[in-house]
Scaffold this motif. Structure first.
Motif, PDB file in Angstrom:
ATOM      1  N   ILE A   7       0.810  -1.229   0.000  1.00  0.00           N
ATOM      2  CA  ILE A   7       0.000   0.000   0.000  1.00  0.00           C
ATOM      3  C   ILE A   7       0.838   1.272   0.000  1.00  0.00           C
ATOM      4  O   ILE A   7       1.741   1.445   0.824  1.00  0.00           O
ATOM      5  N   ASP A   8       0.507   2.168  -0.938  1.00  0.00           N
ATOM      6  CA  ASP A   8       0.947   3.560  -0.900  1.00  0.00           C
ATOM      7  C   ASP A   8      -0.184   4.342  -0.221  1.00  0.00           C
ATOM      8  O   ASP A   8      -1.242   4.576  -0.838  1.00  0.00           O
ATOM      9  N   ALA A  28       1.047   5.667   8.504  1.00  0.00           N
ATOM     10  CA  ALA A  28       1.916   4.837   7.673  1.00  0.00           C
ATOM     11  C   ALA A  28       2.989   4.151   8.514  1.00  0.00           C
ATOM     12  O   ALA A  28       3.321   2.979   8.297  1.00  0.00           O
ATOM     13  N   LYS A  29       3.540   4.891   9.481  1.00  0.00           N
ATOM     14  CA  LYS A  29       4.546   4.292  10.369  1.00  0.00           C
ATOM     15  C   LYS A  29       3.916   3.210  11.255  1.00  0.00           C
ATOM     16  O   LYS A  29       4.486   2.129  11.421  1.00  0.00           O
ATOM     17  N   LYS A  30       2.760   3.514  11.802  1.00  0.00           N
ATOM     18  CA  LYS A  30       2.101   2.566  12.703  1.00  0.00           C
ATOM     19  C   LYS A  30       1.786   1.257  12.002  1.00  0.00           C
ATOM     20  O   LYS A  30       1.995   0.169  12.558  1.00  0.00           O
ATOM     21  N   HIS A  31       1.298   1.352  10.758  1.00  0.00           N
ATOM     22  CA  HIS A  31       0.848   0.156  10.044  1.00  0.00           C
ATOM     23  C   HIS A  31       1.894  -0.365   9.058  1.00  0.00           C
ATOM     24  O   HIS A  31       1.659  -1.359   8.391  1.00  0.00           O
ATOM     25  N   GLN A  32       3.050   0.306   9.017  1.00  0.00           N
ATOM     26  CA  GLN A  32       4.156  -0.089   8.131  1.00  0.00           C
ATOM     27  C   GLN A  32       3.699  -0.285   6.685  1.00  0.00           C
ATOM     28  O   GLN A  32       3.948  -1.314   6.052  1.00  0.00           O
ATOM     29  N   PHE A  33       3.015   0.751   6.175  1.00  0.00           N
ATOM     30  CA  PHE A  33       2.715   0.765   4.749  1.00  0.00           C
ATOM     31  C   PHE A  33       4.010   0.945   3.966  1.00  0.00           C
ATOM     32  O   PHE A  33       5.016   1.427   4.503  1.00  0.00           O
ATOM     33  N   TYR A  34       3.987   0.576   2.695  1.00  0.00           N
ATOM     34  CA  TYR A  34       5.217   0.675   1.904  1.00  0.00           C
ATOM     35  C   TYR A  34       5.646   2.127   1.743  1.00  0.00           C
ATOM     36  O   TYR A  34       6.827   2.460   1.868  1.00  0.00           O
ATOM     37  N   ALA A  35       4.676   2.988   1.442  1.00  0.00           N
ATOM     38  CA  ALA A  35       4.998   4.401   1.170  1.00  0.00           C
ATOM     39  C   ALA A  35       3.804   5.277   1.510  1.00  0.00           C
ATOM     40  O   ALA A  35       2.685   4.789   1.678  1.00  0.00           O
ATOM     41  N   VAL A  36       4.068   6.582   1.603  1.00  0.00           N
ATOM     42  CA  VAL A  36       2.996   7.565   1.529  1.00  0.00           C
ATOM     43  C   VAL A  36       3.104   8.228   0.161  1.00  0.00           C
ATOM     44  O   VAL A  36       4.191   8.334  -0.400  1.00  0.00           O
ATOM     45  N   CYS A  37       1.978   8.671  -0.371  1.00  0.00           N
ATOM     46  CA  CYS A  37       1.959   9.365  -1.653  1.00  0.00           C
ATOM     47  C   CYS A  37       1.321  10.733  -1.443  1.00  0.00           C
ATOM     48  O   CYS A  37       0.166  10.825  -1.012  1.00  0.00           O
ATOM     49  N   VAL A  38       2.105  11.790  -1.735  1.00  0.00           N
ATOM     50  CA  VAL A  38       1.671  13.151  -1.433  1.00  0.00           C
ATOM     51  C   VAL A  38       1.974  14.088  -2.593  1.00  0.00           C
ATOM     52  O   VAL A  38       2.738  13.745  -3.503  1.00  0.00           O
ATOM     53  N   ASN A  39       1.376  15.260  -2.549  1.00  0.00           N
ATOM     54  CA  ASN A  39       1.719  16.306  -3.505  1.00  0.00           C
ATOM     55  C   ASN A  39       3.101  16.883  -3.191  1.00  0.00           C
ATOM     56  O   ASN A  39       3.594  16.792  -2.065  1.00  0.00           O
ATOM     57  N   GLY A  40       3.706  17.495  -4.207  1.00  0.00           N
ATOM     58  CA  GLY A  40       5.082  17.942  -4.106  1.00  0.00           C
ATOM     59  C   GLY A  40       5.377  18.876  -2.956  1.00  0.00           C
ATOM     60  O   GLY A  40       6.464  18.819  -2.356  1.00  0.00           O
ATOM     61  N   ILE A 185      -9.949   1.637  -4.657  1.00  0.00           N
ATOM     62  CA  ILE A 185      -9.645   0.412  -3.900  1.00  0.00           C
ATOM     63  C   ILE A 185      -9.969   0.671  -2.432  1.00  0.00           C
ATOM     64  O   ILE A 185      -9.259   1.410  -1.753  1.00  0.00           O
ATOM     65  N   LYS A 186     -11.054   0.058  -1.966  1.00  0.00           N
ATOM     66  CA  LYS A 186     -11.574   0.429  -0.645  1.00  0.00           C
ATOM     67  C   LYS A 186     -11.759  -0.739   0.322  1.00  0.00           C
ATOM     68  O   LYS A 186     -12.144  -0.529   1.467  1.00  0.00           O
ATOM     69  N   SER A 206      -7.673   4.294   1.697  1.00  0.00           N
ATOM     70  CA  SER A 206      -8.437   3.425   2.610  1.00  0.00           C
ATOM     71  C   SER A 206      -7.568   2.323   3.203  1.00  0.00           C
ATOM     72  O   SER A 206      -8.081   1.278   3.614  1.00  0.00           O
ATOM     73  N   GLY A 207      -6.265   2.560   3.258  1.00  0.00           N
ATOM     74  CA  GLY A 207      -5.340   1.514   3.690  1.00  0.00           C
ATOM     75  C   GLY A 207      -5.616   0.956   5.070  1.00  0.00           C
ATOM     76  O   GLY A 207      -5.531  -0.264   5.284  1.00  0.00           O
ATOM     77  N   ILE A 208      -5.951   1.810   6.014  1.00  0.00           N
ATOM     78  CA  ILE A 208      -6.184   1.335   7.387  1.00  0.00           C
ATOM     79  C   ILE A 208      -7.394   0.412   7.424  1.00  0.00           C
ATOM     80  O   ILE A 208      -7.350  -0.666   8.044  1.00  0.00           O
TER      81      ILE A 208
END
Length: 214
Positions: A7-8, A28-40, A185-186, A206-208
């Motif tokens: 998950i991003d 993201a840290k708590k659930h150890q997702f692969y990445a965060v995806c954000v605006n520049g 993807i929900k 909706s990763g969490i």
């Protein structure tokens, strides 16, 4: 299947505040997702919030329309990587693709990949606007340009990822590129099905909820 590492964790809305991005990174840290995806504009903030966590920072460029000029996209990509982005999710010039100008599309992807060096490049082809032949052509452009991923959608178009599109994209790129499914993807079942079809990354806000039900 450890869905969290696919998950991003994404926040790209215009109304996202610095506080929202810090919260995204905490999750993201708590659930150890692969990445965060954000605006520049939030790359540096996300990088600071994620320092030492192992979670990557992905930044979108040319987002969400893909219609800005190539030099602007290159500048944006360089600025994002200089600010700490590990990955770049770029939107192709959809109009040029639909006009059959595949050389333009391929050259733009190639120039951005060269500009970011060893950083990961994901190429958003925005499948909702494309015919099957155009989807195939876009994937071939990404292949020829030596990108790292093809990605279905921005999540801001008229539709998001579909199983049919991911299956088609995987059939074109094989093991040479990875596939990212994004948009709509929900739930855990949908996420798992995309992975079974060959997606190695999922873009979702909706990763969490997804991992809580997996």
């Amino acid at each position: 299947m450890q869905l969290n590492q696919y998950i991003d964790h994404t926040s790209l809305k215009a109304v996202a505040t610095p506080g929202d991005i810090i919260q995204l990174c905490k999750e993201a840290k708590k659930h150890q997702f692969y990445a965060v995806c954000v605006n520049g504009s939030y790359v540096r903030l996300a990088g600071e919030a994620l320092k030492g966590s192992g979670v990557k920072v992905a930044a979108v460029i040319g987002f969400p329309l893909g219609a800005m000029d190539t030099r602007s996209k290159i500048f944006e990509a360089r600025e994002c990587t200089a600010s700490g982005a590990d990955e770049i999710d770029m939107v192709i010039n959809i109009g040029e693709l639909k006009d059959g100008n595949l050389k333009f599309v391929e050259d733009e992807i190639s120039e951005i990949k060269k500009a970011i060096g060893t950083k990961v490049l994901k190429v958003i082809i925005e499948t909702c606007y494309l015919t099957e032949d155009e989807k195939i052509a876009a994937c071939k452009c990404a292949l020829n340009a030596k990108a790292d991923f093809v990605k279905t959608s921005t999540g801001f178009g008229s539709g998001g990822a579909t199983f049919e599109d991911v299956k088609l994209m995987k059939s074109i790129v094989g093991d040479k590129l990875q596939v990212k499914a994004s948009g709509g993807i929900k739930d855990a079942e949908t996420a798992a099905n995309y992975i079974k079809l060959g997606a190695s990354r999922l873009g979702t806000s909706s990763g969490i909820f997804i991992i809580s039900k997996s």
